[in-house]
Scaffold this motif. Structure first.
Motif, PDB file in Angstrom:
ATOM      1  N   HIS A 152       0.870  -1.161   0.000  1.00 52.90           N
ATOM      2  CA  HIS A 152       0.000   0.000   0.000  1.00 52.90           C
ATOM      3  C   HIS A 152       0.918   1.226   0.000  1.00 52.90           C
ATOM      4  CE1 HIS A 152      -3.305  -2.621   1.037  1.00 52.90           C
ATOM      5  NE2 HIS A 152      -2.792  -2.927   2.223  1.00 52.90           N
ATOM      6  N   PHE A 153       0.503   2.276  -0.691  1.00 56.91           N
ATOM      7  CA  PHE A 153       1.238   3.539  -0.654  1.00 56.91           C
ATOM      8  C   PHE A 153       0.320   4.629  -0.124  1.00 56.91           C
ATOM      9  CE2 PHE A 153       3.617   1.091  -3.769  1.00 56.91           C
ATOM     10  CZ  PHE A 153       4.921   1.332  -3.379  1.00 56.91           C
ATOM     11  N   PHE A 154       0.721   5.200   1.002  1.00 58.26           N
ATOM     12  CA  PHE A 154       0.015   6.354   1.550  1.00 58.26           C
ATOM     13  C   PHE A 154       0.505   7.594   0.812  1.00 58.26           C
ATOM     14  CE2 PHE A 154      -0.456   3.244   4.814  1.00 58.26           C
ATOM     15  CZ  PHE A 154      -1.620   3.564   5.500  1.00 58.26           C
ATOM     16  N   LEU A 155      -0.417   8.361   0.261  1.00 57.85           N
ATOM     17  CA  LEU A 155      -0.072   9.577  -0.470  1.00 57.85           C
ATOM     18  C   LEU A 155      -0.849  10.744   0.115  1.00 57.85           C
ATOM     19  CD1 LEU A 155      -0.306   8.292  -4.169  1.00 57.85           C
ATOM     20  CD2 LEU A 155       1.703   8.295  -2.683  1.00 57.85           C
ATOM     21  N   ASP A 156      -0.146  11.832   0.400  1.00 62.87           N
ATOM     22  CA  ASP A 156      -0.777  13.087   0.782  1.00 62.87           C
ATOM     23  C   ASP A 156      -0.650  14.065  -0.371  1.00 62.87           C
ATOM     24  OD1 ASP A 156      -1.502  12.213   3.244  1.00 62.87           O
ATOM     25  OD2 ASP A 156       0.000  13.344   4.359  1.00 62.87           O
ATOM     26  N   LEU A 157      -1.763  14.670  -0.755  1.00 66.41           N
ATOM     27  CA  LEU A 157      -1.805  15.604  -1.871  1.00 66.41           C
ATOM     28  C   LEU A 157      -2.160  16.984  -1.351  1.00 66.41           C
ATOM     29  CD1 LEU A 157      -4.346  13.521  -3.999  1.00 66.41           C
ATOM     30  CD2 LEU A 157      -1.918  13.028  -3.705  1.00 66.41           C
TER      31      LEU A 157
END
Length: 320
Positions: free
Chosen positions: A247-252
């Motif tokens: 899983h990749f946690f991404l903050d935009l």
């Protein structure tokens, strides 16, 4: 009334998490309920015992908090993020009144706190034995409640406020490696509408990349870069299925209501990438500049446009 006036946080009293909770406007007037672990605090939200919870996510010196990442991708009632809070972090060595620095042989603290203070300990207390606790405040409470002589621990490393809370004396303050250390906390709730766009917003998602496709993550990131959507955080977390499956946690930077953010999310859906939408939410007490079961699939035939609309309406909308 059950679940309407209680906010959970990683306790006990005197933690940095409690300090973060007190900065959250939505929690003003609520009962603050300490829990011993991140998991138990979030479970209180899942069961409805608490309307929300504040838990640590990341420290600027020691990195992510594994327990929080694990909870956000675990099964059960879906959870959503509705605020980010940053709290400056300073540490003090504290002990029962009458204890001198030369008396300290056993020190108790949280792993992140120890990691930020180990140079000071090595230089000032080179022979001290260090043990780890669930939180800095738990360490302070343990030291305060241990009878002397014969106590298990002589001192604790914790937030300065914990010394006053538990009746301890500060033997040394400002013992962390960096004066500008910050911990990032998130406010977590159950189902409901997303916070409105404020102009100081962040969107958090979890995507699951195909481990057999070496360029999967590059392709995912390109959907944001080509639309000018800034990525402020990327963190991998194993799915548990196999090596290379993450899983990749991404903050935009930006809110789901913004066209560029929405277009990028729909582009991921067109790629049939698993997407867990954690929320769009404002910064609270942050120095950054302005700008559920997460893996249960949507019903077959849902279009990217319908999926985006459901996000904007506040419905939980996980993977493809």
């Amino acid at each position: 009334m059950r679940g309407e006036s209680r906010y959970a946080y990683l306790g006990p009293e005197g933690t940095f998490t409690e300090a973060a909770l007190r900065l959250l406007p939505e929690a003003a007037g609520s009962v603050y309920a300490p829990f011993p672990t991140v998991g138990s605090a979030l479970d209180a939200v899942r069961t409805g015992d608490c309307v929300g919870a504040v838990v640590p996510l990341e420290n600027s010196v020691r990195g992510v908090v594994p327990a929080t990442l694990d909870e956000l991708v675990s099964g059960g009632v879906p959870l959503r993020l509705d605020a980010e809070i940053e709290v400056p972090v300073t540490f003090a060595l504290m002990a029962r009144p009458g204890t001198e620095l030369a008396d300290v042989r056993r020190v108790l603290s949280h792993p992140h706190a120890h990691g930020q203070c180990h140079h000071w300990l090595a230089s000032r207390l080179p022979g001290a034995e260090v043990r780890l606790a669930a939180s800095t405040a738990a360490a302070a409470r343990e030291v305060a409640e241990s009878p002397s002589p014969g106590a298990r621990y002589d001192a604790a490393i914790a937030a300065p406020v914990a010394a006053a809370r538990y009746g301890l004396s500060v033997l040394a303050s400002g013992i962390g490696e960096r004066w500008d250390a910050v911990t990032r906390f998130v406010s977590v709730r159950g189902a409901g509408p997303w916070p409105v766009r404020t102009g100081r917003d962040r969107t958090s998602i979890v995507v699951t990349a195909d481990g057999a496709h070496s360029g999967a993550l590059v392709d995912i990131l390109a959907e944001f870069s080509t639309r000018g959507v800034g990525l402020t955080w990327i963190q991998s977390w194993p799915t548990g299925a196999a090596l290379g499956s993450y899983h990749f946690f991404l903050d935009l930077d930006g809110h789901v209501e913004e066209a560029a953010v929405g277009d990028a999310l729909m582009a991921l859906r067109r790629r049939s990438v698993e997407v867990c939408f954690l929320g769009s939410y404002p910064y609270v007490g942050t120095t950054r500049p302005a700008t559920g079961d997460p893996l249960v699939p949507d019903p077959p035939g849902t279009t990217p446009e319908a999926w985006l609309h459901s996000l904007r309406e506040g419905a939980p909308a996980p993977g493809p």
